[in-house]
Design an enzyme around this catalytic site. Structure first.
Site, PDB file in Angstrom:
ATOM      1  N   HIS A 125      22.722   7.543   9.769  1.00 41.48           N
ATOM      2  CA  HIS A 125      23.771   7.763   8.712  1.00 41.48           C
ATOM      3  C   HIS A 125      25.115   8.627   8.904  1.00 41.48           C
ATOM      4  O   HIS A 125      26.104   8.331   8.612  1.00 41.48           O
ATOM      5  CB  HIS A 125      23.342   8.331   7.293  1.00 41.48           C
ATOM      6  N   HIS A 162      13.250   1.097  12.239  1.00 41.18           N
ATOM      7  CA  HIS A 162      12.260   0.797  11.289  1.00 41.18           C
ATOM      8  C   HIS A 162      10.911   0.827  11.822  1.00 41.18           C
ATOM      9  O   HIS A 162      10.136   0.194  10.875  1.00 41.18           O
ATOM     10  CB  HIS A 162      12.781  -0.299  10.233  1.00 41.18           C
TER      11      HIS A 162
HETATM   12  C1  HEM Z   1      21.069  -2.312   9.863  1.00 40.54           C
HETATM   13  C2  HEM Z   1      21.042  -1.765   8.701  1.00 40.54           C
HETATM   14  C3  HEM Z   1      20.097  -0.742   8.153  1.00 40.54           C
HETATM   15  C4  HEM Z   1      19.637  -0.761   6.942  1.00 40.54           C
HETATM   16  C5  HEM Z   1      20.268  -1.963   5.754  1.00 40.54           C
HETATM   17  C6  HEM Z   1      18.829   0.054   6.479  1.00 40.54           C
HETATM   18  C7  HEM Z   1      17.987   0.354   5.314  1.00 40.54           C
HETATM   19  C8  HEM Z   1      17.200   1.259   5.109  1.00 40.54           C
HETATM   20  C9  HEM Z   1      16.618   1.653   3.970  1.00 40.54           C
HETATM   21  C10 HEM Z   1      16.674   0.828   2.681  1.00 40.54           C
HETATM   22  C11 HEM Z   1      15.836   2.400   4.013  1.00 40.54           C
HETATM   23  C12 HEM Z   1      14.774   3.051   3.041  1.00 40.54           C
HETATM   24  C13 HEM Z   1      15.327   4.129   2.106  1.00 40.54           C
HETATM   25  C14 HEM Z   1      14.398   4.420   1.140  1.00 40.54           C
HETATM   26  O1  HEM Z   1      14.289   3.594   0.076  1.00 40.54           O
HETATM   27  O2  HEM Z   1      13.789   5.461   0.948  1.00 40.54           O
HETATM   28  C15 HEM Z   1      15.645   2.680   5.259  1.00 40.54           C
HETATM   29  C16 HEM Z   1      14.850   3.680   5.964  1.00 40.54           C
HETATM   30  C17 HEM Z   1      14.599   4.064   7.226  1.00 40.54           C
HETATM   31  N1  HEM Z   1      15.694   3.679   8.342  1.00 40.54           N
HETATM   32 FE1  HEM Z   1      17.232   2.214   7.990  1.00 40.54          FE
HETATM   33  N2  HEM Z   1      18.445   0.658   7.672  1.00 40.54           N
HETATM   34  C18 HEM Z   1      19.440   0.299   8.730  1.00 40.54           C
HETATM   35  C19 HEM Z   1      19.455   0.793   9.940  1.00 40.54           C
HETATM   36  C20 HEM Z   1      19.055   1.846  10.540  1.00 40.54           C
HETATM   37  C21 HEM Z   1      19.043   2.408  11.986  1.00 40.54           C
HETATM   38  C22 HEM Z   1      20.195   1.912  12.879  1.00 40.54           C
HETATM   39  C23 HEM Z   1      18.065   3.151  12.093  1.00 40.54           C
HETATM   40  C24 HEM Z   1      17.889   4.259  13.264  1.00 40.54           C
HETATM   41  C25 HEM Z   1      18.186   3.906  14.290  1.00 40.54           C
HETATM   42  C26 HEM Z   1      17.280   3.392  10.812  1.00 40.54           C
HETATM   43  C27 HEM Z   1      16.360   4.222  10.538  1.00 40.54           C
HETATM   44  C28 HEM Z   1      15.548   4.246   9.455  1.00 40.54           C
HETATM   45  C29 HEM Z   1      14.350   5.164   9.313  1.00 40.54           C
HETATM   46  C30 HEM Z   1      13.733   6.014  10.562  1.00 40.54           C
HETATM   47  C31 HEM Z   1      14.116   5.054   7.946  1.00 40.54           C
HETATM   48  C32 HEM Z   1      12.733   5.780   7.542  1.00 40.54           C
HETATM   49  C33 HEM Z   1      13.350   7.038   6.723  1.00 40.54           C
HETATM   50  C34 HEM Z   1      12.153   8.058   6.119  1.00 40.54           C
HETATM   51  O3  HEM Z   1      11.081   7.799   6.268  1.00 40.54           O
HETATM   52  O4  HEM Z   1      12.679   8.788   5.488  1.00 40.54           O
HETATM   53  N3  HEM Z   1      17.905   2.591  10.038  1.00 40.54           N
HETATM   54  N4  HEM Z   1      16.698   2.088   6.058  1.00 40.54           N
END
Ligand code: HEM
Ligand SMILES: *[C@@H]1O[C@H](CO)[C@@H](O)[C@H](O)[C@H]1NC(C)=O
Ligand SMILES: *[C@@H]1O[C@H](CO)[C@@H](O)[C@H](O)[C@H]1NC(C)=O
Ligand SMILES: *[C@@H]1O[C@H](CO)[C@@H](O)[C@H](O)[C@H]1NC(C)=O
Ligand SMILES: *[C@@H]1O[C@H](CO)[C@@H](O)[C@H](O)[C@H]1NC(C)=O
Ligand SMILES: *[C@@H]1O[C@H](CO)[C@@H](O)[C@H](O)[C@H]1NC(C)=O
Length: 356
Positions: free
Chosen positions: A80, A209
């Site tokens: 982010h 993810h």
């Molecule tokens: C490509 C577009 C992406 C979208 C649309 C997206 C969307 C999301 C959403 C909606 C969540 C869950 C939020 C919630 O409801 O708590 C999430 C969690 C997460 N995302 Fe993404 N994400 C993207 C890219 C990435 C990238 C590039 C990374 C890191 C390299 C990443 C790492 C994570 C991680 C580690 C979580 C879990 C966070 C936690 O457990 O606190 N995401 N993402």
């Protein structure tokens, strides 16, 4: 191409002086990395904070031993930070405590509050060891790197030297730069293309993810009123139980096969139509990305290699370097503007003197 230039590097090692060839071999190895942004370097703190990497790693080992889920929070925070306004620590700034002229509150990102505390705690430890020399944006980048490695992923070096920004992004800029999870692959691909990320980068970065959780609200559009036909039926039924209504506040894991391990199982989920978000699952529907998903699902080393490459690109988006920005004394607030403070004090004194 790569092997030819590696060959010529070896050739020059044999033919030319040792000094020159060492230089060429470095060029050859560097091909596995994207170009380094001007002002960043892999040795940035070697003199000014030699213990930086060991302090961050040993502290995070302790944190993750207590709660491995924090790794996901830190990885997401770096993502982010970099996507909105560049990797400048702007995501860490407190809206309410911001400096003059910054009135917009940052939007709700469902980021973990603990992640901010972990970074501020590290900042304090580093200040004790080295003085105030390490930026909050570099600390954020290093925590993401260690989150990956300490969850079972690849270990890799990152270039450092980022400076902290003075402003945070408005709500609208944030929304414009973070595509929603309901996006299809076309939207994700074109959104990330504006950041010079190609389809391989997009699929690799989405592999983030492989760890972490999501709130129901981020994916219930795929369950209600009707279930997304692409989604595996049993998987959908289980999600419905966790999220009995669209507004349920529960959470579920992003990678059902190995939720806390950084591995390639996320791609196996997608092959089995068990991706949580449309933005995940559609990578296995879109022709441009389907083959990459399949490749990563059967070859973890390939995934790791492409993930590191893409993370290095992401980690250098619009960085501030050199004399730009500042090194914050508290990651959640920009430094007090002492210069203008001093100026106003001097002006007051001068005025008083004139009046006398
Ligand atoms: C490509 C577009 C992406 C979208 C649309 C997206 C969307 C999301 C959403 C909606 C969540 C869950 C939020 C919630 O409801 O708590 C999430 C969690 C997460 N995302 Fe993404 N994400 C993207 C890219 C990435 C990238 C590039 C990374 C890191 C390299 C990443 C790492 C994570 C991680 C580690 C979580 C879990 C966070 C936690 O457990 O606190 N995401 N993402
Ligand atoms: C942010 O999230 C909290 C709790 O999850 C919620 O109460 C609040 O209304 C949200 N704020 C915005 C601006 O969406
Ligand atoms: C992807 O989503 C966009 C925006 O909602 C839409 O305009 C487009 O038609 C969709 N593309 C595909 C291939 O479904
Ligand atoms: C989810 O939340 C609902 C209440 O909204 C609760 O009844 C249910 O037990 C929760 N399910 C899980 C798996 O936590
Ligand atoms: C950093 O600033 C915030 C907001 O002003 C404050 O609540 C917090 O206590 C400060 N942290 C440290 C370690 O000084
Ligand atoms: C501003 O001045 C205060 C008090 O002298 C000091 O604690 C703080 O570190 C200074 N901030 C900056 C950015 O130099």
């Amino acid at each position: 191409m790569a092997s030819i230039s590696c060959m010529s590097a070896i050739l020059s090692f044999l033919l030319i002086s040792i000094f020159l060839s060492v230089y060429n071999i470095e060029v050859c190895e560097a091909q596995a990395r994207p170009p380094t942004a001007k002002g960043l370097s892999y040795t940035f703190y070697d003199k000014s904070c030699p213990k930086l990497k060991s302090i961050v790693r040993s502290e995070l080992k302790k944190v993750f031993n207590k709660d491995i889920a924090q790794a996901a929070g830190l990885l997401r925070l770096h993502f982010h930070d970099c996507f909105v306004q560049g990797c400048d620590g702007s995501v860490l700034l407190d809206g309410s405590a911001s400096g003059p002229g910054e009135k917009e509150a940052p939007p709700n990102l469902t980021l973990r509050p603990e992640a901010f505390k972990i970074i501020e705690n590290l900042r304090g430890l580093l200040e004790k060891s080295c003085g105030r020399v390490v930026s909050c944006s570099d600390i954020t980048a290093l925590t993401a790197r260690d989150a990956v490695f300490l969850s079972g992923g690849p270990d890799y070096e990152i270039p450092l030297g980022r400076r902290d920004g003075l402003t945070f992004a408005t709500r609208q800029v944030t929304l414009d730069n973070l595509p929603p999870p309901s996006s299809n692959a076309s939207t994700i691909l074109s959104s990330l293309a504006t950041k010079n990320l190609d389809p391989t980068d997009v699929v690799a970065l989405s592999g983030g993810h492989t760890i972490g959780i999501s709130h129901c609200s981020s994916f219930t559009n795929r369950l209600y009123p009707t279930q997304d036909p692409v989604m595996d039926k049993t998987f959908g039924n289980n999600l419905r139980r966790t999220c009995p209504a669209a507004n349920t506040d529960n959470t579920t894991v992003l990678d059902i096969r190995s939720p806390n391990t950084f591995d390639n199982k996320y791609y196996v989920d997608l092959l089995n139509r068990q991706g949580l978000f449309t933005s995940d699952q559609d990578l296995y529907t879109d022709k441009r990305t389907k083959g990459i998903v399949s490749d990563f699902a059967v070859n973890q080393n390939l995934f790791f290699e492409k993930f590191v490459f893409a993370m290095l690109k992401m980690g250098q988006l619009n960085v501030l370097t050199g004399k730009q920005g500042e090194i914050r004394a508290n990651c959640s607030v920009r430094n007090a503007n002492n210069k203008s403070l001093l100026t106003s004090v001097v002006e007051d004194v001068v005025e008083t003197l004139i009046e006398m």
